[in-house]
Design a protein around this motif. Sequence first.
Motif, PDB file in Angstrom:
ATOM      1  N   TRP A  76      -9.641   9.543 -33.621  1.00  0.00           N
ATOM      2  CA  TRP A  76      -8.663   8.632 -34.215  1.00  0.00           C
ATOM      3  C   TRP A  76      -9.141   8.209 -35.601  1.00  0.00           C
ATOM      4  CZ3 TRP A  76      -7.771   4.973 -29.423  1.00  0.00           C
ATOM      5  CH2 TRP A  76      -7.019   5.656 -28.468  1.00  0.00           C
ATOM      6  N   GLY A  77      -8.220   8.254 -36.556  1.00  0.00           N
ATOM      7  CA  GLY A  77      -8.539   7.849 -37.914  1.00  0.00           C
ATOM      8  C   GLY A  77      -8.925   8.996 -38.821  1.00  0.00           C
ATOM      9  N   ILE A  78      -9.169  10.204 -38.259  1.00  0.00           N
ATOM     10  CA  ILE A  78      -9.388  11.378 -39.087  1.00  0.00           C
ATOM     11  C   ILE A  78      -8.359  12.429 -38.667  1.00  0.00           C
ATOM     12  CG2 ILE A  78     -11.849  10.850 -39.296  1.00  0.00           C
ATOM     13  CD1 ILE A  78     -12.461  13.179 -37.468  1.00  0.00           C
ATOM     14  N   GLY A  79      -8.388  13.565 -39.317  1.00  0.00           N
ATOM     15  CA  GLY A  79      -7.424  14.600 -38.973  1.00  0.00           C
ATOM     16  C   GLY A  79      -6.069  14.395 -39.619  1.00  0.00           C
ATOM     17  N   GLY A  80      -6.004  13.585 -40.667  1.00  0.00           N
ATOM     18  CA  GLY A  80      -4.759  13.391 -41.384  1.00  0.00           C
ATOM     19  C   GLY A  80      -3.909  12.251 -40.876  1.00  0.00           C
ATOM     20  N   THR A  81      -4.352  11.559 -39.831  1.00  0.00           N
ATOM     21  CA  THR A  81      -3.525  10.495 -39.269  1.00  0.00           C
ATOM     22  C   THR A  81      -3.423   9.290 -40.205  1.00  0.00           C
ATOM     23  OG1 THR A  81      -5.476   9.786 -38.000  1.00  0.00           O
ATOM     24  CG2 THR A  81      -3.850  11.157 -36.863  1.00  0.00           C
ATOM     25  N   ASP A  82      -4.483   9.013 -40.948  1.00  0.00           N
ATOM     26  CA  ASP A  82      -4.401   7.918 -41.921  1.00  0.00           C
ATOM     27  C   ASP A  82      -3.439   8.270 -43.048  1.00  0.00           C
ATOM     28  OD1 ASP A  82      -6.120   6.405 -40.459  1.00  0.00           O
ATOM     29  OD2 ASP A  82      -7.810   6.523 -41.856  1.00  0.00           O
ATOM     30  N   GLU A  83      -3.510   9.524 -43.533  1.00  0.00           N
ATOM     31  CA  GLU A  83      -2.587   9.965 -44.576  1.00  0.00           C
ATOM     32  C   GLU A  83      -1.151   9.885 -44.075  1.00  0.00           C
ATOM     33  OE1 GLU A  83      -6.512  11.471 -45.717  1.00  0.00           O
ATOM     34  OE2 GLU A  83      -5.420  11.327 -43.829  1.00  0.00           O
ATOM     35  N   LEU A  84      -0.941  10.266 -42.815  1.00  0.00           N
ATOM     36  CA  LEU A  84       0.394  10.205 -42.233  1.00  0.00           C
ATOM     37  C   LEU A  84       0.885   8.768 -42.163  1.00  0.00           C
ATOM     38  CD1 LEU A  84       2.767  11.616 -40.748  1.00  0.00           C
ATOM     39  CD2 LEU A  84       1.496  11.237 -38.628  1.00  0.00           C
ATOM     40  N   ALA A  85       0.031   7.859 -41.725  1.00  0.00           N
ATOM     41  CA  ALA A  85       0.427   6.455 -41.613  1.00  0.00           C
ATOM     42  C   ALA A  85       0.864   5.902 -42.963  1.00  0.00           C
ATOM     43  CB  ALA A  85      -0.726   5.635 -41.041  1.00  0.00           C
ATOM     44  N   GLY A  86       0.159   6.289 -44.024  1.00  0.00           N
ATOM     45  CA  GLY A  86       0.531   5.818 -45.345  1.00  0.00           C
ATOM     46  C   GLY A  86       1.888   6.325 -45.787  1.00  0.00           C
ATOM     47  N   LEU A  87       2.171   7.594 -45.491  1.00  0.00           N
ATOM     48  CA  LEU A  87       3.454   8.172 -45.881  1.00  0.00           C
ATOM     49  C   LEU A  87       4.605   7.611 -45.055  1.00  0.00           C
ATOM     50  CD1 LEU A  87       2.443  11.910 -46.411  1.00  0.00           C
ATOM     51  CD2 LEU A  87       3.214  10.307 -48.172  1.00  0.00           C
ATOM     52  N   LEU A  88       4.311   7.234 -43.814  1.00  0.00           N
ATOM     53  CA  LEU A  88       5.368   6.756 -42.931  1.00  0.00           C
ATOM     54  C   LEU A  88       5.649   5.270 -43.090  1.00  0.00           C
ATOM     55  CD1 LEU A  88       4.676   8.583 -39.545  1.00  0.00           C
ATOM     56  CD2 LEU A  88       6.055   9.306 -41.493  1.00  0.00           C
ATOM     57  N   ASP A  89       4.846   4.584 -43.880  1.00  0.00           N
ATOM     58  CA  ASP A  89       5.028   3.149 -44.045  1.00  0.00           C
ATOM     59  C   ASP A  89       6.456   2.856 -44.528  1.00  0.00           C
ATOM     60  OD1 ASP A  89       4.444   0.438 -44.221  1.00  0.00           O
ATOM     61  OD2 ASP A  89       3.765   0.605 -46.301  1.00  0.00           O
ATOM     62  N   GLY A  90       7.185   2.115 -43.715  1.00  0.00           N
ATOM     63  CA  GLY A  90       8.562   1.781 -44.039  1.00  0.00           C
ATOM     64  C   GLY A  90       9.583   2.776 -43.533  1.00  0.00           C
ATOM     65  N   HIS A  91       9.130   3.906 -42.991  1.00  0.00           N
ATOM     66  CA  HIS A  91      10.042   4.946 -42.510  1.00  0.00           C
ATOM     67  C   HIS A  91      10.002   5.107 -40.994  1.00  0.00           C
ATOM     68  CE1 HIS A  91       9.497   7.001 -46.698  1.00  0.00           C
ATOM     69  NE2 HIS A  91      10.400   6.040 -46.719  1.00  0.00           N
ATOM     70  N   GLU A  92       9.282   4.222 -40.306  1.00  0.00           N
ATOM     71  CA  GLU A  92       9.058   4.423 -38.873  1.00  0.00           C
ATOM     72  C   GLU A  92      10.357   4.519 -38.072  1.00  0.00           C
ATOM     73  OE1 GLU A  92       5.380   2.317 -40.457  1.00  0.00           O
ATOM     74  OE2 GLU A  92       7.549   2.230 -40.758  1.00  0.00           O
ATOM     75  N   GLY A  93      11.402   3.857 -38.515  1.00  0.00           N
ATOM     76  CA  GLY A  93      12.648   3.895 -37.765  1.00  0.00           C
ATOM     77  C   GLY A  93      13.436   5.167 -37.964  1.00  0.00           C
ATOM     78  N   HIS A  94      12.956   6.075 -38.837  1.00  0.00           N
ATOM     79  CA  HIS A  94      13.705   7.280 -39.163  1.00  0.00           C
ATOM     80  C   HIS A  94      12.906   8.546 -38.865  1.00  0.00           C
ATOM     81  CE1 HIS A  94      16.688   4.781 -41.251  1.00  0.00           C
ATOM     82  NE2 HIS A  94      15.639   4.083 -41.668  1.00  0.00           N
ATOM     83  N   ILE A  95      11.823   8.409 -38.154  1.00  0.00           N
ATOM     84  CA  ILE A  95      10.992   9.564 -37.844  1.00  0.00           C
ATOM     85  C   ILE A  95      10.409   9.379 -36.448  1.00  0.00           C
ATOM     86  CG2 ILE A  95       8.882   8.568 -38.829  1.00  0.00           C
ATOM     87  CD1 ILE A  95       8.174  11.367 -39.846  1.00  0.00           C
ATOM     88  N   ARG A  96      10.235  10.448 -35.748  1.00  0.00           N
ATOM     89  CA  ARG A  96       9.609  10.394 -34.416  1.00  0.00           C
ATOM     90  C   ARG A  96       8.101  10.373 -34.620  1.00  0.00           C
ATOM     91  NH1 ARG A  96      13.845  13.727 -34.664  1.00  0.00           N
ATOM     92  NH2 ARG A  96      15.611  13.218 -33.312  1.00  0.00           N
ATOM     93  N   CYS A  97       7.535   9.179 -34.587  1.00  0.00           N
ATOM     94  CA  CYS A  97       6.139   8.997 -34.986  1.00  0.00           C
ATOM     95  C   CYS A  97       5.172   9.755 -34.080  1.00  0.00           C
ATOM     96  CB  CYS A  97       5.796   7.511 -35.018  1.00  0.00           C
ATOM     97  SG  CYS A  97       6.714   6.589 -36.267  1.00  0.00           S
ATOM     98  N   GLU A  98       5.443   9.758 -32.786  1.00  0.00           N
ATOM     99  CA  GLU A  98       4.544  10.477 -31.877  1.00  0.00           C
ATOM    100  C   GLU A  98       4.557  11.970 -32.174  1.00  0.00           C
ATOM    101  OE1 GLU A  98       4.006  11.412 -27.102  1.00  0.00           O
ATOM    102  OE2 GLU A  98       5.099   9.621 -27.736  1.00  0.00           O
ATOM    103  N   TYR A  99       5.737  12.521 -32.425  1.00  0.00           N
ATOM    104  CA  TYR A  99       5.833  13.935 -32.784  1.00  0.00           C
ATOM    105  C   TYR A  99       5.047  14.212 -34.063  1.00  0.00           C
ATOM    106  CZ  TYR A  99       9.858  14.344 -29.549  1.00  0.00           C
ATOM    107  OH  TYR A  99      10.702  14.348 -28.464  1.00  0.00           O
ATOM    108  N   ALA A 100       5.180  13.306 -35.035  1.00  0.00           N
ATOM    109  CA  ALA A 100       4.491  13.487 -36.315  1.00  0.00           C
ATOM    110  C   ALA A 100       2.975  13.471 -36.126  1.00  0.00           C
ATOM    111  CB  ALA A 100       4.920  12.402 -37.290  1.00  0.00           C
ATOM    112  N   GLU A 101       2.495  12.518 -35.350  1.00  0.00           N
ATOM    113  CA  GLU A 101       1.049  12.426 -35.110  1.00  0.00           C
ATOM    114  C   GLU A 101       0.520  13.680 -34.430  1.00  0.00           C
ATOM    115  OE1 GLU A 101       1.029   8.915 -32.810  1.00  0.00           O
ATOM    116  OE2 GLU A 101       1.176   7.555 -34.530  1.00  0.00           O
ATOM    117  N   GLU A 102       1.234  14.155 -33.425  1.00  0.00           N
ATOM    118  CA  GLU A 102       0.795  15.355 -32.710  1.00  0.00           C
ATOM    119  C   GLU A 102       0.770  16.567 -33.639  1.00  0.00           C
ATOM    120  OE1 GLU A 102      -0.489  15.582 -29.871  1.00  0.00           O
ATOM    121  OE2 GLU A 102       0.209  13.915 -28.632  1.00  0.00           O
TER     122      GLU A 102
END
Length: 256
Positions: A76-102
């Motif tokens: 947790w916290g590596i593998g691009g998940t932090d970069e993903l969290a930054g890009l998704l900030d404010g967009h969580e209601g328009h993207i399937r976050c679990e799918y994105a993380e996987e």
Amino acid sequence: MTTTTTTGADASPPPPPDGGPAAEPLPAHRLVGRATATYIARLQPQFLADVPSAVAELARLRRGAGRRAHQSPDLWGIGGTDELAGLLDGHEGHIRCEYAEEAVFLAATLWALHQQSSREHGMHSRGHNLGGAVRALIRLKGATSADEEDSPLRKRLVRVGTAESLDSVAVRLREIVLLLRGAKVPLDYARLAGQLYRWQHRPDRAGVQREWGREFHLAAVSGAKKAKAGADGGNGDAIDGTLRPDEDFGGYAAGE
């Protein structure tokens, strides 16, 4: 992050700072691909330069290759998940976050496994799609044009396309990546991450499966053009323009 039930694939853009027209919405799979590309673009040059922290991070990532994000809490916290969290900030209601993380996690860990074989070249390379990479590997194994369709490597790609669960996709992709690693055939992991995001949404899955098949078959067209160009003394043409790395292909935008 929590998975939403939104069916649209686009993430709403932030409001313009000057009150001007809003930017075009960025499709969710592109956010996923961008997060993956941002992460790898930072880490890959450091690994190639033998930076100890990058070498250690890839070693950790490799342990998660072929597994699901929730099965690897130590990553947790590596593998691009932090970069993903930054890009998704404010967009969580328009993207399937679990799918994105996987999708980001699977692509990043597979890249780390792939990169293990080489300190000379980056194994994440834009424009080298999955189907084309498998076709290139088949040819490196010495298969003739007549043998390519019956190659065991092609059957491995088919097995990825016919998988019914993300666990199966992860394991089968890991098998292919190990073969690509041995032959030092690169792969576009940002593109793969975007496809993996869409694959998890059942209505989009057939479109992704068709993309993988088209990538494989259009790579044959590329090979034929290159062979002809060599015989003619020219440079040949690029394969079908729809496969240019900066464009959508096979229903990316249309949600095929």
